[in-house]
Design a protein around this motif. Structure first.
Motif, PDB file in Angstrom:
ATOM      1  N   THR A   7       0.844  -1.190   0.000  1.00 20.86           N
ATOM      2  CA  THR A   7       0.000   0.000   0.000  1.00 20.86           C
ATOM      3  C   THR A   7       0.880   1.242   0.000  1.00 20.86           C
ATOM      4  O   THR A   7       1.869   1.323   0.734  1.00 20.86           O
ATOM      5  CB  THR A   7      -0.913   0.017   1.225  1.00 20.86           C
ATOM      6  N   VAL A   8       0.512   2.219  -0.822  1.00 20.70           N
ATOM      7  CA  VAL A   8       1.291   3.448  -0.902  1.00 20.70           C
ATOM      8  C   VAL A   8       1.142   4.217   0.400  1.00 20.70           C
ATOM      9  O   VAL A   8       0.007   4.434   0.864  1.00 20.70           O
ATOM     10  CB  VAL A   8       0.820   4.303  -2.100  1.00 20.70           C
ATOM     11  N   HIS A  34      -4.714   1.831  -8.848  1.00 23.97           N
ATOM     12  CA  HIS A  34      -6.114   2.181  -8.644  1.00 23.97           C
ATOM     13  C   HIS A  34      -6.179   3.635  -8.198  1.00 23.97           C
ATOM     14  O   HIS A  34      -5.500   4.045  -7.260  1.00 23.97           O
ATOM     15  CB  HIS A  34      -6.748   1.254  -7.602  1.00 23.97           C
ATOM     16  N   SER A  35      -6.977   4.415  -8.864  1.00 18.71           N
ATOM     17  CA  SER A  35      -6.986   5.866  -8.619  1.00 18.71           C
ATOM     18  C   SER A  35      -7.564   6.231  -7.257  1.00 18.71           C
ATOM     19  O   SER A  35      -7.253   7.303  -6.731  1.00 18.71           O
ATOM     20  CB  SER A  35      -7.774   6.577  -9.719  1.00 18.71           C
ATOM     21  N   GLU A  36      -8.338   5.331  -6.651  1.00 21.19           N
ATOM     22  CA  GLU A  36      -8.986   5.681  -5.382  1.00 21.19           C
ATOM     23  C   GLU A  36      -8.273   5.099  -4.174  1.00 21.19           C
ATOM     24  O   GLU A  36      -8.018   5.802  -3.196  1.00 21.19           O
ATOM     25  CB  GLU A  36     -10.442   5.225  -5.405  1.00 21.19           C
ATOM     26  N   ASN A  37      -7.932   3.787  -4.224  1.00 22.81           N
ATOM     27  CA  ASN A  37      -7.305   3.170  -3.058  1.00 22.81           C
ATOM     28  C   ASN A  37      -5.792   3.006  -3.186  1.00 22.81           C
ATOM     29  O   ASN A  37      -5.133   2.582  -2.238  1.00 22.81           O
ATOM     30  CB  ASN A  37      -7.950   1.824  -2.739  1.00 22.81           C
ATOM     31  N   GLY A  38      -5.209   3.268  -4.395  1.00 25.68           N
ATOM     32  CA  GLY A  38      -3.757   3.216  -4.550  1.00 25.68           C
ATOM     33  C   GLY A  38      -3.176   1.838  -4.704  1.00 25.68           C
ATOM     34  O   GLY A  38      -1.964   1.657  -4.506  1.00 25.68           O
ATOM     35  N   SER A  39      -3.991   0.825  -5.049  1.00 24.58           N
ATOM     36  CA  SER A  39      -3.471  -0.530  -5.249  1.00 24.58           C
ATOM     37  C   SER A  39      -2.720  -0.605  -6.580  1.00 24.58           C
ATOM     38  O   SER A  39      -3.240  -0.196  -7.625  1.00 24.58           O
ATOM     39  CB  SER A  39      -4.611  -1.549  -5.223  1.00 24.58           C
ATOM     40  N   ILE A  40      -1.518  -1.161  -6.526  1.00 23.83           N
ATOM     41  CA  ILE A  40      -0.676  -1.291  -7.722  1.00 23.83           C
ATOM     42  C   ILE A  40      -0.845  -2.704  -8.268  1.00 23.83           C
ATOM     43  O   ILE A  40      -0.764  -3.687  -7.513  1.00 23.83           O
ATOM     44  CB  ILE A  40       0.798  -0.991  -7.395  1.00 23.83           C
TER      45      ILE A  40
END
Length: 389
Positions: A7-8, A34-40
């Protein structure tokens, strides 16, 4: 390959943010976020052997205030899985001496693997299942990721078998187990008493049979010369088969005249006789035309003797009249053209010198009117007749 996803940091901030990947740090577009939760997550397959680490930059921008943003570097490590089979570490040029004894070591092989297991590499060597017992060589696993190749019989003959192929099965101890088959090429060579190789080429076999390099070159040259002679002989024989257009003078063919030397011309042809034009006073006997053979032989007609000093034009007209009035003369398809100039004519002299002897007198008084430049000419021609005389 697997990727360790994390997670970022700071993405669960009190201020909602939107996340994106800086494409300048991910030119191949391997990762996305993911633009909302930051999942790569990954967009393309990963290969640890080619690129074990990836460094990208994630940009976090506040939703309510787009001017507030931050850049976070993200380091991604690619974990390894066992997806490569072990293979020979190098290409081996193996040979065995003709005088080798059983149990003699001829080659030690080692292998390599692109994978990096946590417990380290461990390789095993065995004969392939298709040939579990090789009558010529033995594969000995040294238990240290290497294997030794041993001879199995007493002596090898190059004349019977110059090269042997030995397949070796290689596999590792990781999961899933990866294996491959490496083939070792073993040549039979001549060696000295200490086992040092002397020669393995085919030329050595020829030399042992009593033929030197010079003898082989001489044999090759002889074969090339024989081939050239055969080609030349065939070309000459083919040229001799071409017969000339006329083999001999006795060969009779239509519209063919043979000249043995240059010249000839009218004397060699039978088309016409021009003797009459050359000597119109000569007496001629009636002859049959030689250009066309008539079907029937007509009676020879008598011609009137030629007059002496006869004119050529009168001679031609009389001959034409005789032929036109002769019913026995067939209308042959021939044409004789005679050029006759006619009688000569006397031409008067064109010399201007004779104009002085003319009787008519001319008046040259007009020359005095032309001015002083023509005064002398006027004195010469404009004077009295007595002066000119």
């Amino acid at each position: 390959m697997s990727c360790n996803l994390k997670t970022v940091p700071g993405m669960m901030s009190l201020f909602p943010a939107r996340y994106s990947v800086d494409r300048h740090t991910d030119m191949d577009r391997i990762f996305s976020i993911h633009s909302e939760n930051g999942s790569i997550f990954t967009l393309k397959p990963l290969d640890r052997e080619s690129t074990p680490w990836h460094n990208i930059t994630v940009t976090a921008t506040e939703i309510n205030n787009s001017k507030q943003s931050s850049h976070i570097p993200v380091f991604i490590r690619i974990l390894d899985i066992n997806d490569h089979a072990p293979e020979f570490a190098m290409y081996y040029e193996t040979f065995v001496c003709e005088n080798a004894k059983p149990g003699q070591l001829i080659q030690t092989v080692s292998v390599m693997d692109k994978d990096d297991p946590p417990r380290g590499h461990k390789f095993f060597f065995e004969p392939v299942p298709e040939f579990p017992l090789n009558p010529n060589f033995t594969i000995v696993d040294n238990k240290d990721n290497t294997a030794g190749i041993m001879t199995r019989k007493d002596g090898y003959s190059r004349s019977k078998m110059s090269t042997y192929l030995l397949p070796i099965l290689i596999f590792d101890n990781d999961y899933p187990i990866q294996s491959s088959t490496g083939t070792l090429t073993i040549r039979v060579c001549a060696c000295d008493n200490q086992g040092n190789m002397q020669s393995c080429s085919a030329e050595a076999l020829v030399l042992s049979a009593g033929l030197s390099t010079g003898a082989l070159v001489a044999i090759l040259l002889c074969v090339i010369i024989l081939l050239v002679l055969v080609v030349l002989f065939a070309a000459l024989k083919k040229q001799r088969k071409k017969e000339p257009l006329i083999i001999s003078k006795d060969d009779v063919r239509d519209n063919i005249v043979t000249y043995n030397d240059e010249g000839g011309g009218e004397e060699d042809t039978q088309a016409f006789d021009i003797g009459t034009l050359r000597n119109p006073e000569a007496r001629e006997d009636s002859k049959l035309r030689r250009d066309v053979m008539p079907e029937t032989i007509f009676q020879i007609r008598r011609t009137v003797p030629l007059w002496e000093n006869i004119d050529v034009q009168d001679f031609i007209h009389r001959r034409l009249k005789e032929n036109d009035s002769d019913p026995s003369a067939p209308p042959y398809d021939s044409l004789a053209t005679y050029a006759y100039e006619g009688n000569d004519s006397i031409a008067d002299s064109l010399s201007s010198l004779e104009s002085l002897t003319a009787d008519c007198n001319q008046d040259y008084d007009y020359l005095s009117d032309w001015g002083p430049r023509f005064k002398k000419l006027a004195d010469m021609y404009g004077g009295d007749d007595s002066d000119r005389d």
